[in-house]
Write a protein that holds these residues in place. Structure first.
Motif, mmCIF file in Angstrom:
data_model
loop_
_atom_site.group_PDB
_atom_site.id
_atom_site.type_symbol
_atom_site.label_atom_id
_atom_site.label_comp_id
_atom_site.label_asym_id
_atom_site.label_seq_id
_atom_site.Cartn_x
_atom_site.Cartn_y
_atom_site.Cartn_z
ATOM 1 N N ASN A 6 0.786 -1.225 0.098
ATOM 2 C CA ASN A 6 -0.018 0.178 0.161
ATOM 3 C C ASN A 6 0.890 1.519 0.064
ATOM 4 O O ASN A 6 0.200 2.424 -0.233
ATOM 5 C CB ASN A 6 -0.967 0.027 1.148
ATOM 6 N N ASN A 7 2.178 1.041 0.142
ATOM 7 C CA ASN A 7 2.876 2.595 -0.089
ATOM 8 C C ASN A 7 3.305 2.665 -1.521
ATOM 9 O O ASN A 7 3.828 3.483 -1.824
ATOM 10 C CB ASN A 7 4.465 2.155 0.632
ATOM 11 N N ALA A 8 3.040 1.434 -2.421
ATOM 12 C CA ALA A 8 3.365 1.704 -3.723
ATOM 13 C C ALA A 8 1.945 2.440 -4.391
ATOM 14 O O ALA A 8 2.151 3.208 -5.199
ATOM 15 C CB ALA A 8 3.515 0.272 -4.470
ATOM 16 N N SER A 67 -1.290 16.721 -11.259
ATOM 17 C CA SER A 67 -1.528 15.138 -11.624
ATOM 18 C C SER A 67 -1.040 14.425 -10.731
ATOM 19 O O SER A 67 -1.268 12.979 -11.147
ATOM 20 C CB SER A 67 -0.852 15.362 -12.885
ATOM 21 N N CYS A 68 -0.278 14.654 -9.735
ATOM 22 C CA CYS A 68 0.556 13.467 -8.940
ATOM 23 C C CYS A 68 1.350 14.043 -7.768
ATOM 24 O O CYS A 68 1.691 15.300 -7.977
ATOM 25 C CB CYS A 68 1.111 12.662 -9.814
ATOM 26 N N GLY A 69 1.677 13.317 -6.925
ATOM 27 C CA GLY A 69 2.809 13.647 -6.169
ATOM 28 C C GLY A 69 4.189 14.208 -6.777
ATOM 29 O O GLY A 69 4.711 15.235 -6.305
ATOM 30 N N SER A 98 12.569 9.673 -5.205
ATOM 31 C CA SER A 98 13.106 10.063 -6.733
ATOM 32 C C SER A 98 12.403 11.428 -7.032
ATOM 33 O O SER A 98 13.042 11.993 -7.943
ATOM 34 C CB SER A 98 13.113 8.784 -7.500
ATOM 35 N N ALA A 99 11.093 11.408 -6.599
ATOM 36 C CA ALA A 99 10.412 12.507 -7.007
ATOM 37 C C ALA A 99 10.969 13.777 -6.516
ATOM 38 O O ALA A 99 10.918 15.157 -7.031
ATOM 39 C CB ALA A 99 8.782 12.534 -6.662
ATOM 40 N N THR A 100 11.822 13.615 -5.502
ATOM 41 C CA THR A 100 12.623 14.965 -5.043
ATOM 42 C C THR A 100 14.242 14.675 -5.556
ATOM 43 O O THR A 100 14.763 15.796 -6.000
ATOM 44 C CB THR A 100 12.533 15.129 -3.507
ATOM 45 N N VAL A 145 12.352 18.289 2.843
ATOM 46 C CA VAL A 145 12.289 16.960 3.550
ATOM 47 C C VAL A 145 11.232 16.050 3.439
ATOM 48 O O VAL A 145 10.185 16.721 3.689
ATOM 49 C CB VAL A 145 12.795 17.463 5.025
ATOM 50 N N ILE A 146 11.399 14.822 3.128
ATOM 51 C CA ILE A 146 10.385 13.682 3.151
ATOM 52 C C ILE A 146 9.697 13.962 4.423
ATOM 53 O O ILE A 146 10.449 13.648 5.424
ATOM 54 C CB ILE A 146 11.067 12.536 2.660
ATOM 55 N N TRP A 147 8.504 13.799 4.709
ATOM 56 C CA TRP A 147 7.821 13.641 5.956
ATOM 57 C C TRP A 147 7.792 12.234 6.428
ATOM 58 O O TRP A 147 8.457 11.848 7.718
ATOM 59 C CB TRP A 147 6.320 14.202 6.034
ATOM 60 N N ALA A 148 7.547 11.309 5.601
ATOM 61 C CA ALA A 148 7.475 9.755 6.246
ATOM 62 C C ALA A 148 8.095 8.954 4.926
ATOM 63 O O ALA A 148 7.705 9.129 3.824
ATOM 64 C CB ALA A 148 6.048 9.271 6.366
ATOM 65 N N ASN A 149 8.972 8.282 5.102
ATOM 66 C CA ASN A 149 9.758 7.613 4.308
ATOM 67 C C ASN A 149 9.019 6.297 3.658
ATOM 68 O O ASN A 149 8.208 5.690 4.097
ATOM 69 C CB ASN A 149 11.166 7.043 4.662
ATOM 70 N N ALA A 176 4.987 14.980 1.644
ATOM 71 C CA ALA A 176 3.925 14.384 2.492
ATOM 72 C C ALA A 176 3.231 13.362 2.002
ATOM 73 O O ALA A 176 2.250 12.814 2.588
ATOM 74 C CB ALA A 176 2.959 15.258 3.334
ATOM 75 N N VAL A 177 3.592 12.832 0.737
ATOM 76 C CA VAL A 177 2.918 11.605 0.159
ATOM 77 C C VAL A 177 2.719 10.401 0.920
ATOM 78 O O VAL A 177 1.416 10.039 0.744
ATOM 79 C CB VAL A 177 3.550 11.457 -1.380
ATOM 80 N N GLN A 178 3.396 10.080 1.940
ATOM 81 C CA GLN A 178 3.242 8.883 2.451
ATOM 82 C C GLN A 178 2.589 9.413 3.982
ATOM 83 O O GLN A 178 2.173 8.440 4.688
ATOM 84 C CB GLN A 178 4.462 8.107 2.797
ATOM 85 N N ALA A 319 8.620 1.160 -5.023
ATOM 86 C CA ALA A 319 7.916 0.682 -6.117
ATOM 87 C C ALA A 319 8.878 1.363 -7.237
ATOM 88 O O ALA A 319 8.914 0.504 -8.211
ATOM 89 C CB ALA A 319 6.286 0.920 -6.181
ATOM 90 N N CYS A 320 9.080 2.393 -6.972
ATOM 91 C CA CYS A 320 9.690 3.275 -8.218
ATOM 92 C C CYS A 320 11.043 2.502 -8.653
ATOM 93 O O CYS A 320 11.803 2.522 -9.764
ATOM 94 C CB CYS A 320 9.912 4.541 -8.062
ATOM 95 N N SER A 321 11.747 2.118 -7.576
ATOM 96 C CA SER A 321 13.110 1.032 -7.961
ATOM 97 C C SER A 321 13.005 -0.120 -8.274
ATOM 98 O O SER A 321 13.911 -0.951 -8.398
ATOM 99 C CB SER A 321 14.021 1.586 -6.744
HETATM 100 N N1 PLP Z 1 6.867 10.633 -2.745
HETATM 101 C C1 PLP Z 1 6.648 9.713 -2.046
HETATM 102 C C2 PLP Z 1 7.254 9.622 -0.606
HETATM 103 C C3 PLP Z 1 6.179 8.563 -2.721
HETATM 104 O O1 PLP Z 1 6.093 7.385 -1.981
HETATM 105 C C4 PLP Z 1 5.686 8.621 -3.989
HETATM 106 C C5 PLP Z 1 5.307 7.413 -4.720
HETATM 107 O O2 PLP Z 1 5.539 6.365 -4.596
HETATM 108 C C6 PLP Z 1 6.056 9.989 -4.820
HETATM 109 C C7 PLP Z 1 6.414 10.808 -3.880
HETATM 110 C C8 PLP Z 1 5.506 10.254 -6.155
HETATM 111 O O3 PLP Z 1 4.053 10.094 -5.986
HETATM 112 P P1 PLP Z 1 3.176 10.046 -7.372
HETATM 113 O O4 PLP Z 1 3.400 8.322 -7.768
HETATM 114 O O5 PLP Z 1 1.850 10.271 -7.318
HETATM 115 O O6 PLP Z 1 3.821 10.889 -8.246
#
Ligand code: PLP
Length: 386
Positions: A6-8, A67-69, A98-100, A145-149, A176-178, A319-321
């Motif tokens: 569910n984190n993916a 459109s997304c995080g 990786s989004a950062t 800074v990521i709020w939750a890894n 703060a996506v997670q 999931a991204c990696s």
């Molecule tokens: N940031 C974190 C911590 C994430 O877990 C994710 C998605 O895996 C993202 C950013 C990217 O979000 P999105 O998939 O909506 O682009």
């Protein structure tokens, strides 16, 4: 099928689907149109804005739909650098998604100084190093800074970091996506300037996100065009998905303890049964749904393949990696070696999981772990199963 990833992404909540359906069928108007069909869509978008704002204690006009995080994060970083063109410095950490990471690398290629604050062996960022960085370098356009890894679930001391940045006059963004929807997040109590949200992590659809922009800061958009979202994010609104995000935010207002109980049950059983398993990351400052486990001496890929054959979905980390040859950058930044990272599996739960699913997965692991152990080359740390 048992879904423990569910984190993916998360399953869309049935009530979210119901809320969206009219906007995929009869209510297809463009929210910018002046006739009734358009006004219906506009009202729905504005209602969703209130729902998202309410989840994080923001004002509705501080929420911009994206459109997304990933887009939210890119927008936050570009806006900050665009607003402070003379500050060619960004501060971030080694625990980022990786989004950062990627937009920072891009800015680095453009000549920006990027300071990456380290994390300790529990996954927590070093607050003293963060403060020193702010004191000793040229002023930064933004600290992010990521709020939750996403991999370990470890929760950063965002309150402390945001306050330090604010004192020194530096913009503060948090991914703060997670965190949003899993732990209480209040932008009034925690003084962040920018905060990124993603729909599909909280039982809304993929392809929708939001960016909180504190009303006191300068903002410059990433996407220009028709001037939607009060000139802050152009492009015709994805009405159905925005409605879905609003509904998911409303449902997430009152997270139950169920997910945490299920995760704890799973983890406690596994730790007491298999003495070669340990938890990666701080177990106190951690999301209630995440369990990143190190299976000493076992290959995570083998575990994932056999779990998949039994209908259980989970992930080697982010999931991204997944599928990438490199071991998790976050576990590596925590000081673990490649072998450790490649023996680690992330289980991430949601309120849609049940206690009986946990029982089933424990039973499956009880069968497959000894099978994997039997084919792994023996090392000096024998694996025993209780
Ligand atoms: N940031 C974190 C911590 C994430 O877990 C994710 C998605 O895996 C993202 C950013 C990217 O979000 P999105 O998939 O909506 O682009």
């Amino acid at each position: 099928m048992i879904y423990l990833d569910n984190n993916a992404t998360t399953q869309i909540h049935p009530e979210v689907v119901d809320a969206m359906l009219p906007f995929l069928h009869e209510n297809y108007g463009n929210p910018s149109a002046g006739y009734s069909l358009g006004k219906t869509a506009r009202r729905a978008v504005e209602h969703a804005r209130e729902q998202v704002a309410s989840l994080i204690d923001a004002e509705p006009n501080e929420i911009v739909f994206t459109s997304c995080g990933t887009e939210s994060i890119n927008t936050a970083l570009r806006s900050a650098t665009g607003s402070f063109p003379d500050r060619r410095h960004l501060i971030t950490t080694t625990a980022e998604h990786s989004a950062t990471v990627q937009p920072c690398l891009d800015l680095e290629r453009q000549g920006y100084q990027i300071t990456r604050v380290g994390i300790d062996e529990t996954g927590l960022p070093n607050v003293a190093e963060f403060e020193e960085t702010l004191d000793q370098n040229q002023p930064a356009a933004v600290a992010s800074v990521i709020w939750a890894n996403n991999e370990t679930g470890v929760i950063s001391p965002i309150d402390e970091l945001a306050n330090i940045a604010r004192e020194k006059g530096i913009l503060f963004h948090t991914d703060a996506v997670q965190a949003v929807g899993k732990i209480p997040v209040s932008v009034r109590e925690t003084p962040v300037h920018l905060l990124s949200i993603s729909g599909h992590k909280i039982h809304a659809p993929k392809g929708v996100g939001a960016l909180f922009i504190n009303r006191s800061i300068r903002f410059s958009p990433l996407i220009f065009g028709g001037g939607q979202e009060s000139e802050r994010r152009s492009g015709t609104e994805n009405v159905a998905s925005i409605v879905g995000l609003g509904k998911a935010a409303e449902l997430a207002q009152h997270p139950s303890e169920k997910t945490c109980n299920i995760r704890d049950d799973f983890e406690n059983h596994i730790l007491s049964r298999f003495d070669f398993v340990s938890v990666n990351g701080d177990t106190e400052q951690r999301l209630p749904n995440t369990s990143n486990l190190h299976f000493r001496g076992l290959d995570a890929e083998a575990i994932l393949i056999l779990l998949d054959q039994e209908g259980v979905c989970c992930s080697p980390g982010s999931a991204c990696s997944s599928g990438a040859k490199n071991p998790s950058a976050v576990l590596t930044a925590m000081g673990f070696d490649e072998a450790h990272a490649k023996s680690s599996v992330r289980f991430s739960f949601s309120s849609m999981n049940t206690a009986s699913e946990v029982d089933e997965v424990l039973e499956i692991l009880g069968r497959i772990l000894p099978r994997i152990q039997a084919v792994m080359p023996s090392d000096d740390s024998p694996v025993s199963v209780h």
